[in-house]
Design a protein around this motif. Structure first.
Motif, PDB file in Angstrom:
ATOM      1  N   ARG A 136       0.968  -1.318  -0.146  1.00  0.00           N
ATOM      2  CA  ARG A 136       0.075  -0.013   0.083  1.00  0.00           C
ATOM      3  C   ARG A 136       0.810   1.358  -0.016  1.00  0.00           C
ATOM      4  O   ARG A 136       0.750   2.252  -0.817  1.00  0.00           O
ATOM      5  N   ALA A 137       1.847   1.264   0.718  1.00  0.00           N
ATOM      6  CA  ALA A 137       2.880   2.213   0.768  1.00  0.00           C
ATOM      7  C   ALA A 137       3.484   2.606  -0.504  1.00  0.00           C
ATOM      8  O   ALA A 137       3.673   3.672  -0.982  1.00  0.00           O
ATOM      9  N   LEU A 138       3.976   1.382  -1.150  1.00  0.00           N
ATOM     10  CA  LEU A 138       4.474   1.203  -2.476  1.00  0.00           C
ATOM     11  C   LEU A 138       3.634   2.018  -3.520  1.00  0.00           C
ATOM     12  O   LEU A 138       4.261   3.013  -4.166  1.00  0.00           O
ATOM     13  N   ARG A 139       2.386   1.687  -3.558  1.00  0.00           N
ATOM     14  CA  ARG A 139       1.458   2.296  -4.302  1.00  0.00           C
ATOM     15  C   ARG A 139       0.946   3.573  -4.154  1.00  0.00           C
ATOM     16  O   ARG A 139       0.422   4.258  -5.198  1.00  0.00           O
ATOM     17  N   ALA A 140       1.422   4.198  -2.811  1.00  0.00           N
ATOM     18  CA  ALA A 140       1.061   5.494  -2.652  1.00  0.00           C
ATOM     19  C   ALA A 140       2.288   6.373  -2.983  1.00  0.00           C
ATOM     20  O   ALA A 140       2.210   7.488  -2.570  1.00  0.00           O
ATOM     21  N   GLY A 141       3.382   5.856  -3.559  1.00  0.00           N
ATOM     22  CA  GLY A 141       4.683   6.536  -3.914  1.00  0.00           C
ATOM     23  C   GLY A 141       5.687   6.440  -2.876  1.00  0.00           C
ATOM     24  O   GLY A 141       6.907   6.948  -3.389  1.00  0.00           O
ATOM     25  N   ALA A 142       5.529   5.842  -1.794  1.00  0.00           N
ATOM     26  CA  ALA A 142       6.808   5.529  -1.007  1.00  0.00           C
ATOM     27  C   ALA A 142       7.887   4.557  -1.428  1.00  0.00           C
ATOM     28  O   ALA A 142       7.467   3.646  -2.270  1.00  0.00           O
ATOM     29  N   THR A 143       8.784   5.084  -1.161  1.00  0.00           N
ATOM     30  CA  THR A 143      10.028   3.771  -1.376  1.00  0.00           C
ATOM     31  C   THR A 143      10.712   3.230  -0.165  1.00  0.00           C
ATOM     32  O   THR A 143      11.609   2.431  -0.448  1.00  0.00           O
ATOM     33  N   SER A 144      10.248   3.554   0.844  1.00  0.00           N
ATOM     34  CA  SER A 144      10.599   3.003   2.047  1.00  0.00           C
ATOM     35  C   SER A 144       9.930   3.451   3.428  1.00  0.00           C
ATOM     36  O   SER A 144       8.856   4.433   3.108  1.00  0.00           O
ATOM     37  N   LEU A 145       9.805   2.880   4.426  1.00  0.00           N
ATOM     38  CA  LEU A 145       9.042   3.262   5.576  1.00  0.00           C
ATOM     39  C   LEU A 145      10.137   2.897   6.975  1.00  0.00           C
ATOM     40  O   LEU A 145      11.093   2.186   6.630  1.00  0.00           O
ATOM     41  N   SER A 146      10.193   4.184   7.770  1.00  0.00           N
ATOM     42  CA  SER A 146      10.983   3.627   9.040  1.00  0.00           C
ATOM     43  C   SER A 146      10.326   2.556   9.772  1.00  0.00           C
ATOM     44  O   SER A 146       9.326   2.116   9.546  1.00  0.00           O
ATOM     45  N   LEU A 147      11.121   1.926  10.342  1.00  0.00           N
ATOM     46  CA  LEU A 147      10.690   0.677  11.232  1.00  0.00           C
ATOM     47  C   LEU A 147       9.691   1.021  12.427  1.00  0.00           C
ATOM     48  O   LEU A 147       8.790   0.364  12.534  1.00  0.00           O
ATOM     49  N   ALA A 148       9.710   2.358  12.756  1.00  0.00           N
ATOM     50  CA  ALA A 148       8.777   2.869  13.665  1.00  0.00           C
ATOM     51  C   ALA A 148       7.438   3.024  13.101  1.00  0.00           C
ATOM     52  O   ALA A 148       6.345   2.615  13.393  1.00  0.00           O
ATOM     53  N   ASP A 189       6.848  -4.200  -6.402  1.00  0.00           N
ATOM     54  CA  ASP A 189       5.268  -4.656  -6.235  1.00  0.00           C
ATOM     55  C   ASP A 189       5.036  -6.106  -6.470  1.00  0.00           C
ATOM     56  O   ASP A 189       4.417  -6.767  -5.965  1.00  0.00           O
ATOM     57  N   VAL A 190       5.925  -6.350  -7.646  1.00  0.00           N
ATOM     58  CA  VAL A 190       5.797  -7.922  -8.092  1.00  0.00           C
ATOM     59  C   VAL A 190       6.496  -8.690  -7.078  1.00  0.00           C
ATOM     60  O   VAL A 190       5.657  -9.842  -6.727  1.00  0.00           O
ATOM     61  N   LYS A 191       7.341  -8.394  -6.553  1.00  0.00           N
ATOM     62  CA  LYS A 191       8.232  -8.918  -5.340  1.00  0.00           C
ATOM     63  C   LYS A 191       7.211  -9.132  -4.101  1.00  0.00           C
ATOM     64  O   LYS A 191       7.164 -10.196  -3.613  1.00  0.00           O
ATOM     65  N   PHE A 192       6.374  -8.270  -3.788  1.00  0.00           N
ATOM     66  CA  PHE A 192       5.710  -8.235  -2.695  1.00  0.00           C
ATOM     67  C   PHE A 192       4.661  -9.128  -2.968  1.00  0.00           C
ATOM     68  O   PHE A 192       4.200 -10.193  -1.988  1.00  0.00           O
ATOM     69  N   LEU A 193       4.097  -9.117  -4.085  1.00  0.00           N
ATOM     70  CA  LEU A 193       2.730  -9.989  -4.680  1.00  0.00           C
ATOM     71  C   LEU A 193       3.299 -11.750  -4.534  1.00  0.00           C
ATOM     72  O   LEU A 193       2.863 -12.349  -4.209  1.00  0.00           O
ATOM     73  N   ASP A 194       4.523 -11.537  -5.122  1.00  0.00           N
ATOM     74  CA  ASP A 194       5.188 -12.976  -5.006  1.00  0.00           C
ATOM     75  C   ASP A 194       5.312 -13.485  -3.786  1.00  0.00           C
ATOM     76  O   ASP A 194       5.118 -14.898  -3.309  1.00  0.00           O
ATOM     77  N   ALA A 195       5.919 -12.697  -2.831  1.00  0.00           N
ATOM     78  CA  ALA A 195       5.987 -13.088  -1.542  1.00  0.00           C
ATOM     79  C   ALA A 195       4.754 -13.602  -0.856  1.00  0.00           C
ATOM     80  O   ALA A 195       4.635 -14.326  -0.028  1.00  0.00           O
ATOM     81  N   MET A 196       3.895 -12.708  -0.864  1.00  0.00           N
ATOM     82  CA  MET A 196       2.467 -13.006  -0.373  1.00  0.00           C
ATOM     83  C   MET A 196       1.928 -14.389  -0.748  1.00  0.00           C
ATOM     84  O   MET A 196       1.497 -15.109  -0.332  1.00  0.00           O
ATOM     85  N   SER A 197       1.899 -14.493  -2.107  1.00  0.00           N
ATOM     86  CA  SER A 197       1.729 -15.791  -2.651  1.00  0.00           C
ATOM     87  C   SER A 197       2.466 -17.007  -2.068  1.00  0.00           C
ATOM     88  O   SER A 197       1.794 -18.046  -1.904  1.00  0.00           O
ATOM     89  N   LYS A 198       3.571 -16.909  -2.071  1.00  0.00           N
ATOM     90  CA  LYS A 198       4.473 -18.119  -1.431  1.00  0.00           C
ATOM     91  C   LYS A 198       4.293 -18.204   0.015  1.00  0.00           C
ATOM     92  O   LYS A 198       4.048 -19.387   0.456  1.00  0.00           O
ATOM     93  N   LEU A 199       3.986 -17.195   0.746  1.00  0.00           N
ATOM     94  CA  LEU A 199       3.578 -17.586   2.110  1.00  0.00           C
ATOM     95  C   LEU A 199       2.047 -17.705   2.367  1.00  0.00           C
ATOM     96  O   LEU A 199       1.960 -18.847   3.344  1.00  0.00           O
ATOM     97  N   SER A 200       1.376 -17.296   1.739  1.00  0.00           N
ATOM     98  CA  SER A 200      -0.104 -17.986   1.522  1.00  0.00           C
ATOM     99  C   SER A 200      -0.159 -19.408   1.374  1.00  0.00           C
ATOM    100  O   SER A 200      -1.001 -20.319   1.942  1.00  0.00           O
ATOM    101  N   ALA A 201       0.760 -19.838   0.427  1.00  0.00           N
ATOM    102  CA  ALA A 201       0.918 -21.346   0.058  1.00  0.00           C
ATOM    103  C   ALA A 201       1.618 -22.074   1.060  1.00  0.00           C
ATOM    104  O   ALA A 201       1.778 -23.679   0.933  1.00  0.00           O
ATOM    105  N   GLY A 202       2.130 -21.459   1.979  1.00  0.00           N
ATOM    106  CA  GLY A 202       3.170 -22.041   3.025  1.00  0.00           C
ATOM    107  C   GLY A 202       4.481 -22.441   2.604  1.00  0.00           C
ATOM    108  O   GLY A 202       5.099 -23.368   2.987  1.00  0.00           O
ATOM    109  N   GLU A 203       4.816 -21.894   1.447  1.00  0.00           N
ATOM    110  CA  GLU A 203       6.374 -22.184   1.073  1.00  0.00           C
ATOM    111  C   GLU A 203       7.346 -21.250   2.088  1.00  0.00           C
ATOM    112  O   GLU A 203       7.318 -20.303   2.718  1.00  0.00           O
TER     113      GLU A 203
END
Length: 203
Positions: A136-148, A189-203
């Motif tokens: 969501r942050a990426l699609r709003a134009g952010a390139t990073s977020l502070s850990l806080a 964005d592709v990497k995040f979607l790919d990560a979400m797919s792998k996590l949802s599949a339990g990989e």
């Protein structure tokens, strides 16, 4: 104490269901030979919880609690079991504290085994949640977020947040630099979607 009927020896064939999830729990079983698996879920979507073989016992929890069966028991290898009714079971528990201790030990071991996949699922869900925040942050134009900021948006903190960012980093969906979580890559964005797919599949 009421008189108890003698335990019944039963011969069971591979594929036979001894009981199904939701059935009344009228007796427990001791494995004399063969194999039985305990499964949870609807037909076609079952998850195997554990397997019983010679010397194991199962079904005692429903007898103790009076609640319906919490899982189904399926014979996976022709088996012989000893079926013990509630009166006999009560006499065993009443007369022999060693049996009580053994039941409690086995229940503890089963709970530990059951909790492990639940903990793994919780970990994956937390990581997916952080990935959604980043996407969501990426699609709003952010390139990073502070850990806080990531902590605030995800509701995670400390070791839980560190564990999730580490998992996403291993999946190539970002990296920690100092106090920042960086996800500025050409295909983030592709990497995040790919990560979400792998996590949802339990990989």
């Amino acid at each position: 104490m009421p008189s108890a009927a003698a335990p019944t020896q039963r011969q069971l064939s591979k594929g036979e269901m001894i009981f199904r999830q939701g059935d009344p729990g009228h007796c427990m079983y001791i494995m004399l030979q063969g194999r039985v698996r305990l499964i949870l879920g609807e037909p076609g979507r079952e998850r195997e919880l554990t397997t019983f073989q010679t010397g194991d016992f199962f079904g005692e929890l429903a007898v103790l609690s009076g609640e319906p069966r919490s899982a189904s028991a399926e014979v996976t290898e022709d088996a012989t079991v000893l079926e013990i009714g509630p009166e006999t079971f009560q006499m065993m528990v009443h007369d022999d504290l060693a049996i009580v201790r053994r039941i409690m030990e086995v229940q503890g071991q089963r709970v530990a085994r059951t909790n492990q996949p639940i903990q793994e699922l919780s970990k994956r869900l937390r990581t997916v949640g952080v990935a959604v925040v980043c996407l969501r942050a990426l699609r709003a134009g952010a390139t990073s977020l502070s850990l806080a900021d990531l902590e605030k948006r995800s509701g995670l903190a400390g070791a839980s947040l560190s564990e999730t960012t580490s998992s996403l980093e291993q999946l190539g969906a970002g990296r920690v630099e100092g106090s920042q979580w960086i996800f500025a890559t050409p295909d983030a964005d592709v990497k995040f979607l790919d990560a979400m797919s792998k996590l949802s599949a339990g990989e």
